[in-house]
Design an enzyme around this catalytic site. Structure first.
Site, mmCIF file in Angstrom:
data_model
loop_
_atom_site.group_PDB
_atom_site.id
_atom_site.type_symbol
_atom_site.label_atom_id
_atom_site.label_comp_id
_atom_site.label_asym_id
_atom_site.label_seq_id
_atom_site.Cartn_x
_atom_site.Cartn_y
_atom_site.Cartn_z
ATOM 1 N N SER A 179 23.351 28.735 27.214
ATOM 2 C CA SER A 179 22.246 27.784 27.425
ATOM 3 C C SER A 179 21.111 27.809 27.742
ATOM 4 C CB SER A 179 23.835 25.963 28.739
ATOM 5 O OG SER A 179 22.886 25.782 29.355
ATOM 6 N N ASP A 181 27.800 18.750 21.053
ATOM 7 C CA ASP A 181 27.453 19.507 22.312
ATOM 8 C C ASP A 181 26.081 18.729 22.465
ATOM 9 O OD1 ASP A 181 25.465 20.814 24.189
ATOM 10 O OD2 ASP A 181 25.747 22.358 23.807
ATOM 11 N N HIS A 240 29.759 21.498 25.134
ATOM 12 C CA HIS A 240 28.993 22.046 25.221
ATOM 13 C C HIS A 240 29.712 23.230 26.231
ATOM 14 C CE1 HIS A 240 24.934 23.670 26.645
ATOM 15 N NE2 HIS A 240 25.386 23.654 27.832
#
Length: 453
Positions: free
Chosen positions: A225, A398, A429
């Protein structure tokens, strides 16, 4: 404090913000806060006292529970003690050797680094030349990489494959709430940091410490991330370590996008308007993942909770995916407690600024940019400085780091060696590190790739 009082005060807080957001389309946030200032102030102050009880500042949390309320919740609702374990304790529980190190940044923040120096059931003390630093989002804990079982966690798989694994944390998280001079519970200056500071100070300090103690010159980097952005930003730091990276494995990467996620667009618009008011009551701390909050998340998201479907739906709406692999052993609750660790208001706002812009820039002070930078806009980061080879692993669904920003990222980076799209269309995600299918769909491609570098 009894349950009735807490319920009433939390209800007051929720009611206040709900009524305010209901007026959002017709009334500015500043007007809402001015007209409801006494009520909002009381609600925020109350929440601050509940979520951030005064305690000694330490990265090594004492055994047991940090408040009488948490202890009562744990006792009445049979919350397992593992909910409150540190990353170090979780690693030991799974039978791996574990070390806990402390890194001091140039500006005084003390960061905990968890090391797995050998495979399962070994004595550790790895002499492996294959060192890997694993970093996660600025709001999250290093335990992101060890929430799943050893057969499904990337950190454990790498340790079993002979890598010397280091799990890093940044300032403001549960394992970054310490400082050589500042008390996070009393001094607002502790929370005066943006992602610029994380990239400029935390990442280089961690890299320097790890290479020195592991006795290597170069190492692998695994980022999840927003950790990838921090790495790219750190390439512009005076003490950049980007040339020491053998390969950067970027899970759920994104640069920023003109087509940002609805959640990030909403959050950016809301938080930029209310940050000044919120700052007066929370001391600059956006979130504190203390034991009390971990108790609440476990109660809401554990396998036995009737609220669990709501947790899943909420996370899927914001982040996408969440299709499978979160059943059994309260995995969803543990994952959420790891993801929500802690950060500052300023860092949260900076994250929202980045996610809603096609250009990766320093913190935007608005009218204060001229004083801060000597220009009306904050400086953009030069991503051509990212000389390390980068492998991108991307989820189709995502929603937090939309795929729309990928092409811009690939054009900005000069050394993208692999772009791997997860083949499952509904992969989101969080699935990249928490889903049980991540080993087959992601890690079975990561480990062979790392052997080539």
């Amino acid at each position: 404090m009894n349950f009735r009082a807490i319920t009433v005060k939390l209800f007051l807080l929720v009611t206040t913000f709900t009524s305010s957001f209901g007026l959002f389309t017709n009334v500015s946030l500043s007007t809402i806060f001015n007209e409801n200032k006494p009520l909002v102030g009381f609600a925020l102050t109350t929440l601050g006292k509940i979520l951030n009880p005064t305690a000694a500042s330490t990265t090594q949390r004492p055994a047991g529970f940090t408040s009488k309320l948490t202890k009562l919740l744990a006792s009445l609702l049979n919350i397992p003690p593992e909910v409150y374990f540190s990353t170090h304790q979780h690693i030991l529980q799974q039978g791996y050797p574990a070390e806990e190190h402390f890194v001091v940044t140039p500006d005084g923040y003390i960061l905990t680094v968890n090391r797995i120096p050998g495979p399962r059931h070994s004595r550790g003390r790895s002499r492996s030349p294959d060192v890997v630093l694993m970093m996660t989002a600025t709001l999250s804990s290093s335990s992101d990489y060890i929430v799943s079982s050893p057969n499904h966690s990337l950190a454990y798989l790498l340790a079993d494959a002979g890598y010397d694994v280091w799990l890093g944390n940044v300032r403001g998280t549960r394992d970054g709430r310490n400082h050589t001079r500042l008390n996070p519970d009393k001094d607002r200056r502790f929370w005066n940091f943006s992602i610029d500071d994380v990239a400029r100070y935390d990442y280089p300090a961690l890299a320097s410490y790890i290479t020195r103690h592991a006795g290597v010159e170069r190492f692998f980097f695994v980022g999840f991330s927003a950790a990838n952005r921090c790495l790219f930003m750190s390439a512009s730091a005076p003490n950049s370590f980007i040339d020491k990276i053998r390969l950067s494995v970027s899970l759920a990467p994104a640069l920023g996008t003109e087509q940002s996620s609805p959640f990030m667009s909403f959050f950016s618009k809301i938080f930029s308007g209310i940050r000044g008011a919120v700052e007066k009551f929370n001391g600059g701390q956006f979130y504190h993942g203390n034991d009390f909050m971990m108790s609440l998340i476990y109660i809401a998201c554990s396998d036995r909770s009737k609220l669990r479907p709501i947790c899943l739906r909420l996370i899927a709406t914001i982040m996408g995916g969440m299709h499978s692999g979160y059943d059994g052993k309260d995995k969803l609750a543990f994952a959420m407690n790891s993801v929500l660790s802690g950060t500052s208001n300023k860092a949260a706002q900076h994250q929202a600024q980045i996610n809603t812009s096609p250009v990766l820039r320093m913190f935007n002070y608005g009218a204060g940019n001229m004083a801060a930078y000597g220009s009306e806009k904050p400086p953009a980061y030069n991503l051509s400085l990212v000389s390390a080879p980068v492998a991108l692993f991307v989820s189709p669904d995502d929603r937090l780091m939309p795929i729309g920003g990928l092409e811009s990222l690939k054009k900005s980076l000069t050394n993208v060696v692999v772009t791997h799209f997860i083949k499952q269309p509904d992969y989101g995600h969080m699935d990249l590190i928490f889903s049980d299918s991540a080993k087959e769909l992601v890690y079975d491609h990561v480990l062979p790739l790392m052997k080539l570098f």
